[in-house]
Every structure is written in structure tokens, then in C-alpha cells.
Design an enzyme around this catalytic site. Structure first.
Site, PDB file in Angstrom:
ATOM      1  N   TYR A 186       2.715  46.259 -26.700  1.00 19.77           N
ATOM      2  CA  TYR A 186       2.604  45.280 -25.613  1.00 19.77           C
ATOM      3  C   TYR A 186       1.949  45.820 -24.342  1.00 19.77           C
ATOM      4  CZ  TYR A 186       5.802  42.759 -28.673  1.00 19.77           C
ATOM      5  OH  TYR A 186       6.359  42.131 -29.762  1.00 19.77           O
ATOM      6  N   HIS A 224       8.486  31.800 -33.273  1.00 30.79           N
ATOM      7  CA  HIS A 224       8.567  31.801 -34.730  1.00 30.79           C
ATOM      8  C   HIS A 224       9.840  31.149 -35.253  1.00 30.79           C
ATOM      9  CE1 HIS A 224       5.482  34.697 -33.848  1.00 30.79           C
ATOM     10  NE2 HIS A 224       6.348  35.527 -33.308  1.00 30.79           N
ATOM     11  N   ALA A 251       9.848  35.744 -29.380  1.00 27.76           N
ATOM     12  CA  ALA A 251      10.323  35.521 -30.753  1.00 27.76           C
ATOM     13  C   ALA A 251      10.643  34.050 -31.029  1.00 27.76           C
ATOM     14  CB  ALA A 251      11.552  36.388 -31.007  1.00 27.76           C
ATOM     15  N   ARG A 303       0.264  41.350 -37.531  1.00 27.72           N
ATOM     16  CA  ARG A 303       1.567  42.022 -37.551  1.00 27.72           C
ATOM     17  C   ARG A 303       2.410  41.522 -38.742  1.00 27.72           C
ATOM     18  NH1 ARG A 303       4.219  41.852 -31.830  1.00 27.72           N
ATOM     19  NH2 ARG A 303       5.538  43.398 -32.868  1.00 27.72           N
ATOM     20  N   ARG A 357       8.891  48.079 -22.823  1.00 31.66           N
ATOM     21  CA  ARG A 357       9.199  47.628 -24.183  1.00 31.66           C
ATOM     22  C   ARG A 357       8.021  47.901 -25.127  1.00 31.66           C
ATOM     23  NH1 ARG A 357       8.759  41.391 -26.149  1.00 31.66           N
ATOM     24  NH2 ARG A 357       9.564  41.725 -28.238  1.00 31.66           N
ATOM     25  N   HIS A 389       0.188  35.188 -26.545  1.00 35.90           N
ATOM     26  CA  HIS A 389       0.860  36.403 -27.004  1.00 35.90           C
ATOM     27  C   HIS A 389       0.017  37.591 -26.594  1.00 35.90           C
ATOM     28  CE1 HIS A 389       3.471  33.903 -29.394  1.00 35.90           C
ATOM     29  NE2 HIS A 389       2.395  33.260 -29.811  1.00 35.90           N
ATOM     30  N   LEU A 390       0.691  38.642 -26.163  1.00 29.63           N
ATOM     31  CA  LEU A 390      -0.050  39.866 -25.843  1.00 29.63           C
ATOM     32  C   LEU A 390      -0.646  40.482 -27.116  1.00 29.63           C
ATOM     33  CD1 LEU A 390       2.932  40.199 -23.918  1.00 29.63           C
ATOM     34  CD2 LEU A 390       1.162  41.489 -22.760  1.00 29.63           C
ATOM     35  N   SER A 391       0.178  40.541 -28.153  1.00 27.97           N
ATOM     36  CA  SER A 391      -0.280  41.161 -29.402  1.00 27.97           C
ATOM     37  C   SER A 391      -0.958  40.118 -30.283  1.00 27.97           C
ATOM     38  CB  SER A 391       0.921  41.771 -30.134  1.00 27.97           C
ATOM     39  OG  SER A 391       1.841  40.756 -30.509  1.00 27.97           O
ATOM     40  N   ASP A 439       9.813  20.691 -29.944  1.00 23.83           N
ATOM     41  CA  ASP A 439      10.115  19.292 -29.612  1.00 23.83           C
ATOM     42  C   ASP A 439      10.020  19.052 -28.107  1.00 23.83           C
ATOM     43  OD1 ASP A 439      10.495  18.756 -32.274  1.00 23.83           O
ATOM     44  OD2 ASP A 439      12.675  18.586 -32.174  1.00 23.83           O
ATOM     45  N   ASN A 467       4.490  32.119 -23.128  1.00 25.24           N
ATOM     46  CA  ASN A 467       4.749  33.141 -24.134  1.00 25.24           C
ATOM     47  C   ASN A 467       6.224  33.018 -24.476  1.00 25.24           C
ATOM     48  OD1 ASN A 467       5.092  35.301 -25.805  1.00 25.24           O
ATOM     49  ND2 ASN A 467       4.090  36.793 -24.470  1.00 25.24           N
ATOM     50  N   PRO A 485      12.180  35.465 -24.318  1.00 29.29           N
ATOM     51  CA  PRO A 485      13.054  36.616 -24.474  1.00 29.29           C
ATOM     52  C   PRO A 485      12.328  37.957 -24.570  1.00 29.29           C
ATOM     53  CG  PRO A 485      12.966  35.328 -26.489  1.00 29.29           C
ATOM     54  CD  PRO A 485      12.304  34.522 -25.421  1.00 29.29           C
ATOM     55  N   ASN A 486      12.896  38.914 -23.878  1.00 28.87           N
ATOM     56  CA  ASN A 486      12.464  40.328 -23.890  1.00 28.87           C
ATOM     57  C   ASN A 486      11.177  40.595 -23.116  1.00 28.87           C
ATOM     58  OD1 ASN A 486      14.640  41.237 -25.631  1.00 28.87           O
ATOM     59  ND2 ASN A 486      13.614  40.076 -27.246  1.00 28.87           N
ATOM     60  N   GLU A 539      -0.252  28.380 -25.662  1.00 34.61           N
ATOM     61  CA  GLU A 539       0.618  29.413 -26.241  1.00 34.61           C
ATOM     62  C   GLU A 539      -0.097  30.764 -26.120  1.00 34.61           C
ATOM     63  OE1 GLU A 539       1.618  28.635 -30.368  1.00 34.61           O
ATOM     64  OE2 GLU A 539       1.921  30.767 -30.753  1.00 34.61           O
ATOM     65  N   ARG A 594       5.747  36.838 -38.144  1.00 35.17           N
ATOM     66  CA  ARG A 594       5.130  36.450 -36.861  1.00 35.17           C
ATOM     67  C   ARG A 594       3.894  35.585 -37.058  1.00 35.17           C
ATOM     68  NH1 ARG A 594       7.792  39.966 -33.192  1.00 35.17           N
ATOM     69  NH2 ARG A 594       8.350  41.912 -34.221  1.00 35.17           N
TER      70      ARG A 594
END
Ligand code: DQA
Length: 145
Positions: A23, A80, A77, A107, A18, A100-102, A87, A74, A10-11, A98, A111
């Protein structure tokens, strides 16, 4: 030829516009083009999927069971919050990295926990769009993939 799937949750379709301070200003389209180029150089096939919907991401993992050699995920959200995605990774036995950009650990506290990390092959965060590139190189330079 090895096959890699890149999944974004998402996003992440809004990358580039964004919260660029967190990001970066590179769009998802541009990131995917850069990954495509790197995959070609490393002699691999790559495909891309983005959805803002949790169940669609689960369906995408199911559809690729036994069909790709590695997945770069990625989950945004959902990282988390989503026991369902965790599963699905465990059920499909896909090799998932996995990303993540950040740096999620630098943070907000919510997160810091990932439902996905324990069932992933590895985790990369904090390198901006290059987190994806490092994940791709990690998968393809690893002899098992
Ligand atoms: C993110 C980090 C998540 O906490 C957040 O919800 C995102 C993006 C990242 O790439 O840094 O949507 O996964």
C-alpha cells in the site's frame, strides 16, 4: 462550487505503516492533504471520512445523498463482502468512484470480485495513493460533475 466526498473504509487509517510493500508508505493524512490541494486547484470543495465500521459507511453515504457531486470510495475489504454498501450506493444515486491503492486483480482471488463496481461510475486501482488523485481528476474533469 462542486463538492467531493472522500470515504475510506477499514484499516485505511493505518496507511503508511500497514503493509507498505503493498500500500506504500504515505499516510492517509498526507493523501488527504494532497487531495485537498488538488481540489482547491480545480475549484472544488472536498471533505473526508474514514471508518472501520460498515454501518457507519452506509450512514455516511445516506447523509451525503443529494449533497455532494461525487464520492471517492475506498471501501477496503468491504469491497469484496458488502451487499449493504452496494445497496447504499444504488439507493443514494451518488456518483461514486471505487478506488484501490493496489491492483486487486493481480492479488488473491477473493479480491477479484467487487460488490460495488456494478453500481459505481468508475473504478481505479493499482496506482498507489495516486489512485485517489486520478479519481478526483476523473470526477472533476467530467462535465457532469
Ligand atoms: C484495498 C484492497 C482491498 O482488497 C483491501 O482489503 C484493502 C485495501 C486497496 O486500496 O488496495 O483494505 O482497497
Amino acid at each position: 462550487m462542486r463538492r467531493i466526498l472522500v470515504m475510506n473504509g477499514p484499516n485505511l487509517n493505518l496507511l503508511g505503516v500497514r503493509e507498505p510493500g503493498i500500500y506504500g508508505d504515505v499516510s492517509l493524512e498526507t493523501i488527504n492533504a494532497r487531495l485537498e490541494r488538488e481540489a482547491r486547484a480545480l475549484d472544488a470543495q472536498i471533505e473526508f471520512y474514514q471508518s472501520n465500521h460498515e454501518g457507519d459507511l452506509v450512514d455516511c453515504l445516506h447523509a451525503h445523498m443529494g449533497r455532494v457531486d461525487g464520492v471517492i470510495l475506498n471501501a477496503g475489504a468491504y469491497t469484496h463482502t458488502s451487499v449493504a454498501l452496494r445497496d447504499a450506493i444504488a439507493a443514494t444515486k451518488l456518483d461514486v468512484v471505487e478506488v484501490h491503492l493496489s491492483n486487486v486483480h493481480a492479488r488473491e482471488e477473493f479480491r477479484h470480485h467487487s460488490y460495488l463496481s456494478p453500481v459505481c461510475k468508475g473504478v481505479i486501482c493499482g496506482f498507489g495513493w495516486k489512485s485517489y488523485l486520478l479519481a478526483l481528476q476523473g470526477l472533476l474533469l467530467d462535465g457532469r460533475c
